[in-house]
Every structure is written in C-alpha cells, then in structure tokens.
Design a protein around this motif. Structure first.
Motif, PDB file in Angstrom:
ATOM      1  N   THR A 358      27.128  15.519  96.974  1.00 13.71           N
ATOM      2  CA  THR A 358      26.941  14.104  97.286  1.00 13.71           C
ATOM      3  C   THR A 358      27.814  13.274  96.364  1.00 13.71           C
ATOM      4  N   ASN A 359      28.262  12.139  96.840  1.00  8.91           N
ATOM      5  CA  ASN A 359      29.083  11.261  95.996  1.00  8.91           C
ATOM      6  C   ASN A 359      28.396   9.933  95.711  1.00  8.91           C
ATOM      7  N   THR A 360      27.093   9.885  95.953  1.00 14.00           N
ATOM      8  CA  THR A 360      26.302   8.733  95.525  1.00 14.00           C
ATOM      9  C   THR A 360      25.399   9.196  94.391  1.00 14.00           C
ATOM     10  N   TYR A 361      25.352   8.398  93.354  1.00 14.66           N
ATOM     11  CA  TYR A 361      24.644   8.805  92.144  1.00 14.66           C
ATOM     12  C   TYR A 361      23.595   7.759  91.773  1.00 14.66           C
ATOM     13  N   ASN A 362      22.643   8.181  90.972  1.00 18.87           N
ATOM     14  CA  ASN A 362      21.695   7.235  90.373  1.00 18.87           C
ATOM     15  C   ASN A 362      21.686   7.486  88.877  1.00 18.87           C
ATOM     16  N   THR A 363      22.347   6.628  88.142  1.00 17.32           N
ATOM     17  CA  THR A 363      22.521   6.850  86.706  1.00 17.32           C
ATOM     18  C   THR A 363      22.008   5.682  85.871  1.00 17.32           C
ATOM     19  N   ALA A 364      21.129   4.871  86.441  1.00 14.54           N
ATOM     20  CA  ALA A 364      20.583   3.736  85.696  1.00 14.54           C
ATOM     21  C   ALA A 364      19.131   3.507  86.087  1.00 14.54           C
ATOM     22  N   ILE A 365      18.352   3.032  85.138  1.00 11.54           N
ATOM     23  CA  ILE A 365      16.957   2.655  85.368  1.00 11.54           C
ATOM     24  C   ILE A 365      16.822   1.176  85.042  1.00 11.54           C
ATOM     25  N   THR A 366      16.260   0.423  85.971  1.00  9.62           N
ATOM     26  CA  THR A 366      16.098  -1.016  85.777  1.00  9.62           C
ATOM     27  C   THR A 366      14.618  -1.368  85.686  1.00  9.62           C
ATOM     28  N   GLY A 367      14.337  -2.436  84.950  1.00  7.36           N
ATOM     29  CA  GLY A 367      12.953  -2.862  84.817  1.00  7.36           C
ATOM     30  C   GLY A 367      12.821  -4.082  83.942  1.00  7.36           C
ATOM     31  N   LEU A 368      11.576  -4.384  83.562  1.00  3.31           N
ATOM     32  CA  LEU A 368      11.263  -5.555  82.756  1.00  3.31           C
ATOM     33  C   LEU A 368      10.436  -5.135  81.547  1.00  3.31           C
ATOM     34  N   VAL A 369      10.665  -5.834  80.435  1.00  5.81           N
ATOM     35  CA  VAL A 369       9.864  -5.636  79.230  1.00  5.81           C
ATOM     36  C   VAL A 369       9.415  -7.005  78.718  1.00  5.81           C
ATOM     37  N   ALA A 370       8.463  -6.988  77.830  1.00  8.16           N
ATOM     38  CA  ALA A 370       8.058  -8.230  77.177  1.00  8.16           C
ATOM     39  C   ALA A 370       9.229  -8.757  76.349  1.00  8.16           C
ATOM     40  N   PRO A 371       9.419 -10.074  76.308  1.00 10.04           N
ATOM     41  CA  PRO A 371      10.545 -10.625  75.553  1.00 10.04           C
ATOM     42  C   PRO A 371      10.538 -10.153  74.104  1.00 10.04           C
ATOM     43  N   GLY A 372      11.706  -9.770  73.620  1.00  6.69           N
ATOM     44  CA  GLY A 372      11.804  -9.309  72.247  1.00  6.69           C
ATOM     45  C   GLY A 372      13.171  -8.741  71.953  1.00  6.69           C
ATOM     46  N   THR A 373      13.358  -8.330  70.699  1.00  5.22           N
ATOM     47  CA  THR A 373      14.592  -7.679  70.267  1.00  5.22           C
ATOM     48  C   THR A 373      14.269  -6.223  69.989  1.00  5.22           C
ATOM     49  N   TYR A 374      14.972  -5.317  70.678  1.00  7.17           N
ATOM     50  CA  TYR A 374      14.626  -3.903  70.610  1.00  7.17           C
ATOM     51  C   TYR A 374      15.787  -3.095  70.051  1.00  7.17           C
ATOM     52  N   THR A 375      15.446  -2.159  69.197  1.00  6.54           N
ATOM     53  CA  THR A 375      16.468  -1.384  68.486  1.00  6.54           C
ATOM     54  C   THR A 375      16.340   0.117  68.718  1.00  6.54           C
ATOM     55  N   GLY A 376      15.368   0.549  69.528  1.00  2.76           N
ATOM     56  CA  GLY A 376      15.173   1.971  69.771  1.00  2.76           C
ATOM     57  C   GLY A 376      14.541   2.197  71.128  1.00  2.76           C
ATOM     58  N   ILE A 377      14.425   3.479  71.490  1.00  2.00           N
ATOM     59  CA  ILE A 377      13.873   3.826  72.801  1.00  2.00           C
ATOM     60  C   ILE A 377      13.174   5.180  72.725  1.00  2.00           C
ATOM     61  N   SER A 378      12.155   5.327  73.551  1.00  2.00           N
ATOM     62  CA  SER A 378      11.424   6.583  73.666  1.00  2.00           C
ATOM     63  C   SER A 378      11.217   6.862  75.154  1.00  2.00           C
ATOM     64  N   MET A 379      11.261   8.141  75.544  1.00  2.00           N
ATOM     65  CA  MET A 379      11.077   8.504  76.949  1.00  2.00           C
ATOM     66  C   MET A 379      10.716   9.976  77.054  1.00  2.00           C
ATOM     67  N   THR A 380      10.189  10.327  78.214  1.00  2.00           N
ATOM     68  CA  THR A 380       9.891  11.715  78.528  1.00  2.00           C
ATOM     69  C   THR A 380      10.862  12.208  79.583  1.00  2.00           C
ATOM     70  N   ILE A 381      11.487  13.361  79.329  1.00  2.00           N
ATOM     71  CA  ILE A 381      12.275  14.031  80.355  1.00  2.00           C
ATOM     72  C   ILE A 381      11.326  15.003  81.048  1.00  2.00           C
TER      73      ILE A 381
END
Length: 554
Positions: A358-381
């Motif tokens: 396939t030549n269509t990809y999904n390589t981004a996740i979009t969403g909303l967070v509470a307003p703030g300044t963020y310097t790190g990230i956590s996630m589950t694979i």
C-alpha cells in the motif's frame, strides 16, 4: 529562678483551683484496634489507622506491626478514628506469607480494608477500592458488588472474614490471584505518582479485579496474570483526574521509520539490514547450533509490513505531571479507546507473490490536551485490556464487530480471541529465500512463507472473551515508552529497524512460522525482545540496562 519541680507544683495548683471553681480538664477517649493481615497470614507488615484516608501510612498516624500469625494491635487510637478511618497494611518485600513461610514475599504492595473492619486482605482491598472509586458505595454494597461480579466469590458468605481460619479455599485462592497482581504492578504504579495515593489504589484494584475475573469460578494462583506496562498504569492514573472537556490544545504526535539512518523507509523499499549470523548450518544432518562466535553479516531485502498500535498517550510537563491526550476519531484512531494504528505500509499480495505494498500511510496521531507546556511523552506500544478509564474493552474484542474501536476492526492485526491483537507486526522479506530447519526430518529447506516475521502480542491468556469475560495474560508483552525530552512541535517518535533486527539471523529461522511470534521459548524471539526492552520470560517492560533501543526521539 523556678526549678522544673516548682513549675509542676504550680501547674498542679492551678488545675486544682480550676476544678474547685467548676472548671474541668478533658481528654480525648482512646481505644486499641486489633485484627489480622491475610493473604496467607502476613508477618512484618506495617498497619496503620489511615486517619487522613489517603491510602498510606503517614507520620503521626497510629501504627502496629503484624506478628507471625498476621495479627496486629494498634494502641492510642481515638474512638472517632477507630470508627471512621480505614486500615492500611503496607507490606514490604521482606514480609513473610504463611502460604510460603520459607521465603519473603519479594515485592512491595499495599492492602486495605474499610472503616470498622479488622481483617485486611486482598479481597477487602478490592472492596475498599470500589468505595474509593464510587463514594456512594458503603462497605456492604461494595462487597455485594464484588461477589456479584467475581464468580469465584459467589459462595463466599463474608468477604471481610478470615478465609484462612474459615478454610474458604476459593476465597483464599482468589485473594492470592489479587495479591499477585498487586505485587506485579505496585512499584511501577507508585513511581512518579507521589500524592496520588487514591488514584494509585483505584488503578491497582481495577487491574487486579480484571485478573481475578479472567479466571472464572476456579481461580489459579499459579498464573501470575494481571501485570501491566508502566505507561498503561500512568495513563490509568491520569485519566481519573482529567476530563476531555478540559482538553482544548491541539497536538499532533508524528512517527517515522528508518533503517539506521535519517532517511524514512516504507513497505517495499529496498533496504540492507546489518544483522548477525547466529547458527552453524554446515551440517545438514544435525540440528542447528549456536556458533561459538557470532559474526556480522548484511541481509538485503524489503519490508512487507510495518504496523503497530499506540495507546495511552500522556504528555509530561517539566515537573513530571501527566496529562492525557484525547485522540480525535478517524479510521486509524479511536477517541473512546485512546488507541491508534500506525501504518508504514503493508503488502496486499500473497506471501509467495511479488510484493504489492500500500502507498497510503498513517504516521501521525492527532488529539487535544489540557492547555500547558509539555516537555515529555509516555505511551504504550500495544493494545491494553481496557481503555485508560477502564470503560472500553480493547485487546480481546471481536475484530469483526462494528462496536469495537475502529483501529481494532482490522483483520490483519487480529491474532486469536484470547491473545487479542498483534501489537507489532513487522515483516522482512530477504532477497534470497529463507532457510528453515525441520526438527522432525532434520533437513534444511526454503520457506514457502517468504517473510521473517516480528509479531508481538500477549500470550498465556486466561478468560473467554467470546462470552464477554475479562481476559488477562501471563505475558502481556505491551511495551511502555517514556521520553522525558520530547517536543511535539519539532520532534518525532522514530522506529529504527536496524536496532530491532541487528541481532537476528534474517535469512534463517529455527522454528516455523519464520521469525518471532512471541513464544517465550522461541530462539528467534530472544534478540527481538531484548531490543524491544521486553522480558521474554514475563512479557514485562524492562528498565535500566534492559531498556529498549528500537524507539527513539528525533
């Protein structure tokens, strides 16, 4: 100058004068609280009257220590606190359980019981957790809910009783299942969550209850089910104090895939992987043996599939506080589940046919967070058992059901009812045909399935999801990622194929199907799990020297 004795006499005289004039001195009435801490009987645990009801023993709260029979007595407790405050037992790793008296429990965990109860056990802990989650519940209604929900407790008359003394085998075994889960998750869930003791207790209780429910009417304490990766636990705690209504700041999390360099690669792109020759294949009549000294090699080929699930994204501020990302709904991600499927392309042709990616990809996740300044990230694979708010069933739902979160309605990523989904599906097709070894004939040949597979998913699962039951697995194989330095506006999460495959022998497979299919004894899985930072024996996310090297921030 007055001496201490003179001062004491003066104070006594004042008190006597006050009494004579109709004054009085008052003291707060106190009592003692006695009870027992039971998994088997636990000795060496600290028990406190949790006066401030925060789920732990704080300085100044009345405490006692359990003896060899799990018994404790706490003196100097006000009668008001004795009636209104829960009891908490902090069980250190050095405590001893009468179920296994020749060793220590080996892991820290906490048990509790509602106010007015004096037996503290894993079962009373589940009742107390329900009351913390729903303040309208009394100890009686929460206990009734537990018995109605967990089939193995249906015959237990009183979940607040000492089931060891009462010889209630089912309750005792159920309690051990819960204790196993509490111990498996306690250190992970408490790390970085200071001051969130109620949320920690609720999270630990929910995961433990799911583990117990998965085993049905005949629980088996020998199955160490109910462990979760740190990122899942972190998201479950954050979900309890955040709301989607408060999330108004748009965020996009971008992903990329490389092969040891900065150039993006996709399904079908010609690549050469620097990997390792592990086995001596020179004797066709003998089983392959690991070489005394492994050698470096390169294997040209193409990726035929690279997809993986991402869940439980939280952003971290400079103080380490966690804020959930609320995903927007589309075909590749689910708001209800907080789950997305990242796709760098996949082959749609038959395994032995020419590759048609396939030549269509999904390589981004979009969403909303509470307003703030963020310097790190956590996630589950991977795909958790349930969403972070515990409301939406996830990994073990039916892939063909339209009620399942959209990313889970993908037959290619389904594995089996009990195991759930392929969390990571990466397939590499070497240019030269794969060499296979057939143990029954001790002959080498070429594989009809042309790809060397990396299929990571949960194994050793209990529970029947076809009946709508909870499911829990001995080896969750979900990878928790945490990057303290990450800026969503300028950086990506990058999967490096070179790091994943560098110690695998990509032109040979010891077992069929080729590659790693998450088997804990599969030799092909050992280098893959090591690179991913997963313990092959337990399926838990490793830390320290064992941390993963496959996902990086760029």
């Amino acid at each position: 100058m007055k001496t201490l004795t003179q001062t004491s006499f003066a104070l006594a005289a004042i008190a006597a004068a006050l009494t004579a004039c109709g004054g009085s001195t008052t003291t707060t009435p106190t009592t003692s609280v006695s009870g027992s801490v039971v998994d088997g009987y636990l000795s060496g645990a600290t028990v406190c009257v949790d006066v401030n009801k925060n789920g732990k023993c704080d300085a100044g709260e009345p405490t006692g220590t359990t003896d060899v029979n799990g018994a404790f007595t706490i003196s100097g407790v006000t009668t008001a606190d004795a009636a209104a405050a829960p009891l908490v037992a902090q069980v250190p790793s050095t405590a001893v359980d009468s179920d296994a008296p020749t060793t220590t429990v080996g892991s820290n965990f906490v048990l509790s019981t509602p106010a007015g109860k004096t037996v503290i056990s894993p079962l009373t802990t589940l009742v107390h957790q329900t009351m913390l989650k729903d303040s309208t519940k009394t100890s009686d209604t929460a206990a009734a809910d537990l018995k109605a929900t967990v089939s193995s407790l249906a015959t237990t008359t009183d979940v607040f009783a000492d089931y060891v003394k009462g010889n209630d085998t089912n309750a005792h075994t159920a309690a051990r299942v819960v204790a196993n889960s509490l111990k498996a998750n306690y250190d992970s869930v408490t790390a970085g969550n200071a001051g969130k003791d109620t949320q920690v207790a609720i999270t630990l209780g929910e995961v433990a209850k799911q583990a117990l429910m998965s085993q049905g009417a005949a629980p088996n304490a020998a199955l160490p089910v109910g462990s979760e990766d740190p990122a899942t636990l972190r998201a479950q705690i954050a979900a309890q104090t955040a709301t989607a209504a408060g999330a108004t700041q748009a965020v996009t999390i971008n992903f990329d895939m490389v092969n040891g360099a900065s150039t993006t690669v996709h399904c079908g792109d010609p690549i050469t992987v620097a990997n390792t020759k592990l086995y001596d294949l020179t004797n066709p009549a003998a089983a392959p043996a690991l070489m005394a000294t492994t050698t470096a090699q390169t294997t040209p080929g193409q990726l035929t599939d690279t997809r993986f699930y991402v869940a439980n994204i939280v952003l971290l501020d400079a103080a380490g506080n966690s804020t959930p990302l609320y995903m927007t709904d589309n075909a590749s991600q689910s708001a209800a589940g907080g789950l997305a499927l990242i796709d760098f392309g996949h082959n749609t042709a038959a395994p032995t046919a020419p590759i048609a990616c396939t030549n269509t990809y999904n390589t981004a996740i979009t969403g909303l967070v509470a307003p703030g300044t963020y310097t790190g990230i956590s996630m589950t694979i991977g795909v958790p058992v349930r969403s972070a708010d515990f409301k939406t069933p996830m990994n073990h739902v039916n892939a063909t059901a339209t009620t399942s979160p959209t990313p889970l309605q993908n037959a290619d990523m389904a594995w089996s009812w009990q195991s759930g989904r392929k969390f990571i599906k990466i397939q590499f097709r070497p240019t030269a045909a794969l060499i296979t070894y057939a143990a029954n004939t001790k002959l080498y040949g070429t594989s009809a399935t042309a790809d060397w597979n990396v299929h990571i998913g949960a194994t050793g699962c209990s529970g029947d999801p076809t009946l709508g039951n909870e499911t829990s697995c001995t080896n969750p194989n979900r990878l928790g990622l945490k990057f303290d330095g990450f800026n969503a506006n300028s950086q990506k999460i990058v999967l490096d194929i070179a790091q994943l495959l560098q110690n695998a022998e990509l032109d040979f497979t010891y077992t069929a199907p080729p590659g790693c299919m998450s088997g804990s004894t599969d030799p092909d899985c050992a280098p893959i799990f090591k690179a991913l930072g997963l313990d092959l024996a337990t399926g838990k996310t490793l830390s320290g020297a064992g941390v993963q090297t496959v996902f990086i921030v760029k």
